[in-house]
Motif scaffolding. Structure first.
Motif, PDB file in Angstrom:
ATOM      1  N   ALA A  96      12.168  -4.011  -1.999  1.00  0.00           N
ATOM      2  CA  ALA A  96      10.866  -2.974  -1.839  1.00  0.00           C
ATOM      3  C   ALA A  96       9.973  -2.947  -2.909  1.00  0.00           C
ATOM      4  O   ALA A  96       8.499  -2.997  -1.996  1.00  0.00           O
ATOM      5  CB  ALA A  96      11.671  -1.715  -2.573  1.00  0.00           C
ATOM      6  N   GLY A  97       9.850  -4.568  -3.878  1.00  0.00           N
ATOM      7  CA  GLY A  97       8.614  -4.856  -4.313  1.00  0.00           C
ATOM      8  C   GLY A  97       7.427  -4.960  -3.351  1.00  0.00           C
ATOM      9  O   GLY A  97       6.318  -4.636  -3.613  1.00  0.00           O
ATOM     10  N   ARG A  98       8.071  -6.497  -2.880  1.00  0.00           N
ATOM     11  CA  ARG A  98       7.161  -7.054  -2.189  1.00  0.00           C
ATOM     12  C   ARG A  98       6.241  -6.007  -0.871  1.00  0.00           C
ATOM     13  O   ARG A  98       5.386  -6.008  -0.461  1.00  0.00           O
ATOM     14  CB  ARG A  98       7.504  -7.816  -1.010  1.00  0.00           C
ATOM     15  N   LEU A  99       7.411  -4.832   0.121  1.00  0.00           N
ATOM     16  CA  LEU A  99       6.968  -4.034   0.785  1.00  0.00           C
ATOM     17  C   LEU A  99       5.762  -3.099   0.622  1.00  0.00           C
ATOM     18  O   LEU A  99       4.840  -2.104   0.793  1.00  0.00           O
ATOM     19  CB  LEU A  99       7.814  -3.643   1.484  1.00  0.00           C
ATOM     20  N   CYS A 100       5.526  -2.820  -1.300  1.00  0.00           N
ATOM     21  CA  CYS A 100       5.227  -2.375  -2.320  1.00  0.00           C
ATOM     22  C   CYS A 100       3.405  -2.921  -2.376  1.00  0.00           C
ATOM     23  O   CYS A 100       2.630  -2.075  -1.832  1.00  0.00           O
ATOM     24  CB  CYS A 100       5.429  -1.851  -3.461  1.00  0.00           C
ATOM     25  N   VAL A 101       3.631  -3.762  -2.375  1.00  0.00           N
ATOM     26  CA  VAL A 101       2.585  -4.865  -2.755  1.00  0.00           C
ATOM     27  C   VAL A 101       1.485  -4.885  -0.834  1.00  0.00           C
ATOM     28  O   VAL A 101       0.620  -4.928  -1.229  1.00  0.00           O
ATOM     29  CB  VAL A 101       2.719  -6.243  -2.682  1.00  0.00           C
ATOM     30  N   ASP A 102       2.464  -5.093   0.173  1.00  0.00           N
ATOM     31  CA  ASP A 102       1.742  -4.930   1.748  1.00  0.00           C
ATOM     32  C   ASP A 102       1.551  -3.974   1.873  1.00  0.00           C
ATOM     33  O   ASP A 102       0.368  -3.329   2.047  1.00  0.00           O
ATOM     34  CB  ASP A 102       3.060  -6.024   2.079  1.00  0.00           C
ATOM     35  N   PHE A 103       2.176  -2.626   1.320  1.00  0.00           N
ATOM     36  CA  PHE A 103       1.297  -0.745   1.611  1.00  0.00           C
ATOM     37  C   PHE A 103       0.373  -2.182   0.746  1.00  0.00           C
ATOM     38  O   PHE A 103      -0.629  -1.269   0.924  1.00  0.00           O
ATOM     39  CB  PHE A 103       2.236  -0.217   1.162  1.00  0.00           C
ATOM     40  N   TRP A 104      -0.126  -1.916   0.186  1.00  0.00           N
ATOM     41  CA  TRP A 104      -1.315  -1.562  -1.103  1.00  0.00           C
ATOM     42  C   TRP A 104      -1.887  -2.381  -0.489  1.00  0.00           C
ATOM     43  O   TRP A 104      -3.482  -2.318  -0.567  1.00  0.00           O
ATOM     44  CB  TRP A 104      -0.637  -2.005  -2.946  1.00  0.00           C
TER      45      TRP A 104
ATOM     46  N   GLN B 283      -3.848  -0.490   2.345  1.00  0.00           N
ATOM     47  CA  GLN B 283      -4.673   0.178   2.072  1.00  0.00           C
ATOM     48  C   GLN B 283      -5.806  -0.138   1.768  1.00  0.00           C
ATOM     49  O   GLN B 283      -6.851   0.287   1.660  1.00  0.00           O
ATOM     50  CB  GLN B 283      -3.696   0.884   0.701  1.00  0.00           C
ATOM     51  N   SER B 284      -5.410  -1.287   0.997  1.00  0.00           N
ATOM     52  CA  SER B 284      -6.357  -1.271  -0.052  1.00  0.00           C
ATOM     53  C   SER B 284      -7.828  -1.870   0.862  1.00  0.00           C
ATOM     54  O   SER B 284      -9.042  -1.541   1.234  1.00  0.00           O
ATOM     55  CB  SER B 284      -6.345  -2.671  -0.613  1.00  0.00           C
ATOM     56  N   VAL B 285      -7.572  -2.714   2.213  1.00  0.00           N
ATOM     57  CA  VAL B 285      -7.854  -3.419   3.309  1.00  0.00           C
ATOM     58  C   VAL B 285      -8.569  -2.811   3.897  1.00  0.00           C
ATOM     59  O   VAL B 285     -10.237  -2.379   5.048  1.00  0.00           O
ATOM     60  CB  VAL B 285      -7.137  -4.728   4.455  1.00  0.00           C
TER      61      VAL B 285
END
Length: 175
Positions: free
Chosen positions: A68-76, A79-81
């Motif tokens: 889940a933490g890796r998915l959060c990083v992917d999400f953030w 979102q930044s891009v």
């Protein structure tokens, strides 16, 4: 249930025993219950789409937190891009009319390029950025990176191959 494999039963058990806990953990971390629900669901979808032996997990919650933490990083990162893309659009003197589908494709492509740059060796990524974004010649890039011009050509070949793979995936997904 008929037709279920031991792998899917393990994910089913993991889901039934830990989904609520994971969603609460994500909600506390993200501060958004609906986003937490989506990412908790995505965590289990990831487990189903990337099968792995789950019987040997030391602590299931630790494993779920990692996924889940890796998915959060992917999400953030995504979102930044997307935010950077929206800022580019807003800074244009003339509004650029694109459909929601085109917007999604552009953001997805930017995310794939960002992932590509993260995967490439640092000097290869730097050469690609200096060439494509800064517009520097291979000779100037070679001086800047303290390598030969031939090495820059090799770096660019690697980066362009990755770009071609992204383009091939794009064409495959729209056909």
């Amino acid at each position: 249930m008929p037709g279920m494999t031991p792998q899917s039963l393990s994910v089913e058990t993991l889901y039934s025993e830990h989904h609520g806990w994971l969603q609460n953990w994500l909600s506390r971390r993200l501060g958004c219950p609906s986003l937490a629900a989506d990412l908790a669901q995505d965590t289990f979808v990831r487990l189903l789409s990337h099968p792995r032996q789950l019987n040997n997990l030391g602590t299931p919650r630790s494993y779920l937190r990692t996924v889940a933490g890796r998915l959060c990083v992917d999400f953030w990162r995504r979102q930044s891009v997307e935010q950077a893309w929206l800022e580019v659009l807003a800074s244009r003197p003339e509004p650029l009319a694109i459909s929601p589908e085109e917007h999604a494709i552009i953001v997805e492509t930017f995310c794939e390029i960002d992932e590509m740059l993260q995967r490439l060796p640092k000097k290869v990524a730097a050469a690609f950025i200096l060439s494509q974004i800064e517009g520097l010649s291979y000779k100037k890039i070679a001086v800047k990176l303290n390598v030969s011009e031939r090495t820059i050509k090799n770096y660019m070949a690697k980066a362009m191959l990755e770009c071609m793979l992204i383009e091939a995936r794009y064409h495959h997904s729209v056909t």
